[in-house]
Design an enzyme around this catalytic site. Sequence first.
Site, PDB file in Angstrom:
ATOM      1  CB  SER A 138      -8.034   8.794  -5.125  1.00 39.85           C
ATOM      2  OG  SER A 138      -8.384   8.779  -3.753  1.00 39.85           O
ATOM      3  CG  HIS A 196     -10.883   5.380  -6.586  1.00 42.17           C
ATOM      4  ND1 HIS A 196     -11.211   4.105  -7.028  1.00 42.17           N
ATOM      5  CD2 HIS A 196     -10.201   5.203  -5.428  1.00 42.17           C
ATOM      6  CE1 HIS A 196     -10.735   3.209  -6.170  1.00 42.17           C
ATOM      7  NE2 HIS A 196     -10.131   3.860  -5.185  1.00 42.17           N
ATOM      8  CG  ASP A 217      -9.457   5.664  -1.922  1.00 45.06           C
ATOM      9  OD1 ASP A 217      -9.507   4.496  -2.333  1.00 45.06           O
ATOM     10  OD2 ASP A 217      -8.763   6.546  -2.461  1.00 45.06           O
ATOM     11  CG  MET A 250      -9.671   4.332   3.814  1.00 47.06           C
ATOM     12  SD  MET A 250      -8.014   5.048   3.947  1.00 47.06           S
ATOM     13  CE  MET A 250      -7.659   5.366   2.223  1.00 47.06           C
ATOM     14  CG  HIS A 282     -11.124   0.812  -2.832  1.00 47.79           C
ATOM     15  ND1 HIS A 282      -9.787   1.124  -2.963  1.00 47.79           N
ATOM     16  CD2 HIS A 282     -11.165  -0.437  -2.296  1.00 47.79           C
ATOM     17  CE1 HIS A 282      -9.062   0.111  -2.508  1.00 47.79           C
ATOM     18  NE2 HIS A 282      -9.874  -0.842  -2.097  1.00 47.79           N
ATOM     19  CG  MET A 334      -9.593   0.115   1.242  1.00 49.81           C
ATOM     20  SD  MET A 334      -8.308   1.352   0.965  1.00 49.81           S
ATOM     21  CE  MET A 334      -9.286   2.654   0.227  1.00 49.81           C
ATOM     22  CG  MET A 345      -5.141  -2.579  -2.762  1.00 47.00           C
ATOM     23  SD  MET A 345      -5.906  -0.985  -3.125  1.00 47.00           S
ATOM     24  CE  MET A 345      -4.902   0.137  -2.128  1.00 47.00           C
ATOM     25  N   GLY A 386      -4.641   2.450   2.986  1.00 41.21           N
ATOM     26  CA  GLY A 386      -4.818   3.215   4.208  1.00 41.21           C
ATOM     27  C   GLY A 386      -4.414   4.673   4.097  1.00 41.21           C
ATOM     28  CG  PHE A 387      -1.966   6.445   5.431  1.00 40.03           C
ATOM     29  CD1 PHE A 387      -2.482   7.510   6.154  1.00 40.03           C
ATOM     30  CD2 PHE A 387      -1.704   5.262   6.089  1.00 40.03           C
ATOM     31  CE1 PHE A 387      -2.724   7.388   7.515  1.00 40.03           C
ATOM     32  CE2 PHE A 387      -1.938   5.130   7.451  1.00 40.03           C
ATOM     33  CZ  PHE A 387      -2.455   6.206   8.166  1.00 40.03           C
ATOM     34  N   GLY A 388      -2.814   7.901   1.256  1.00 39.76           N
ATOM     35  CA  GLY A 388      -2.384   8.343  -0.054  1.00 39.76           C
ATOM     36  C   GLY A 388      -0.908   8.688  -0.050  1.00 39.76           C
ATOM     37  N   GLY A 389      -0.364   8.862  -1.247  1.00 39.29           N
ATOM     38  CA  GLY A 389       0.993   9.356  -1.373  1.00 39.29           C
ATOM     39  C   GLY A 389       2.093   8.354  -1.113  1.00 39.29           C
ATOM     40  CG  ASP A 438      -6.310   2.523  -5.104  1.00 34.23           C
ATOM     41  OD1 ASP A 438      -5.580   3.525  -5.020  1.00 34.23           O
ATOM     42  OD2 ASP A 438      -7.352   2.388  -4.439  1.00 34.23           O
ATOM     43  N   GLY A 439      -2.747   3.004  -6.259  1.00 38.24           N
ATOM     44  CA  GLY A 439      -1.598   3.269  -5.418  1.00 38.24           C
ATOM     45  C   GLY A 439      -0.342   3.610  -6.181  1.00 38.24           C
ATOM     46  N   GLY A 440       0.161   4.812  -5.969  1.00 39.53           N
ATOM     47  CA  GLY A 440       1.445   5.184  -6.535  1.00 39.53           C
ATOM     48  C   GLY A 440       1.466   5.373  -8.037  1.00 39.53           C
ATOM     49  N   GLY A 447      -4.206   9.782  -7.076  1.00 43.26           N
ATOM     50  CA  GLY A 447      -4.639  10.823  -6.153  1.00 43.26           C
ATOM     51  C   GLY A 447      -3.771  12.051  -6.274  1.00 43.26           C
ATOM     52  CB  SER A 448      -0.618  12.968  -4.554  1.00 46.00           C
ATOM     53  OG  SER A 448      -0.069  11.677  -4.705  1.00 46.00           O
TER      54      SER A 448
END
Length: 232
Positions: free
Chosen positions: A12, A37, A39, A41, A70, A72, A141, A146-149, A177-179, A199-200
């Site tokens: 991401s 990817h 994102d 928003m 994506h 959002m 999800m 809404g937020f990374g990390g 998507d996420g974590g 992402g991170s």
Amino acid sequence: MTFDRSIKIAPSILSADFANFGQEIRAIEAQGCDWVHVDVMDGHFVPNLTFGPPLVKAIRPHVKTVMDVHLMIAPVDPYIDAFAEAGSDVITAHLEAGPHIHRTLQAIRAAGCKAGLALNPGTGIEDVEYLLDMVDLVCVMTVNPGFGGQKFIHSQVEKVRRLREMIGDRPIHIEIDGGITPETAPLMAEAGADVLVAGSAVFKGGSVDNPAPYGENIRAIRSAAEAAQPGA
């Protein structure tokens, strides 16, 4: 885009250096990512504000793999053509973003893109059943968008397992998507996911001047996921 269920890593760019998007994209692709990817928003559907069609159009020449956009945002429909014209390969809209998701998926395909359907952590998969013939990808999800990390929400593993059963032999990707990390990727690969957004976990420790850590991070996630895939 040809369909297969091999593990695909989709970094991401929300975690990239915003001042160097072109170089960052070239770096992650050179280091072995499969998709890029993006994102999007709107500060309304989710509590953050990121990119619009002009940014997607600006980075398109740098993306040689698959640009996975994506959305959002709500409403979605007024923006589909703009994101398609900007060069999106996949456009994913949220089931929760409007009352007429079937129409939204039709519009994405009519615009020449692969159609993705995203589900928030609190959304069940019952409503997906009647949309499967309209989608090329379902994005689950595993954080609240809404937020990374953010921390991975483990209840989604069983959701993915049930979704994979529902999809059966249809050529539909399951994206997470996420974590995603080398620790959580195997849980999702074992449950049936094949596209992992990170992402991170991809961008940590590296930079456009030192991209080698990107490759190390991508390989760590991929190898952990591949080892857990059914039949591996």
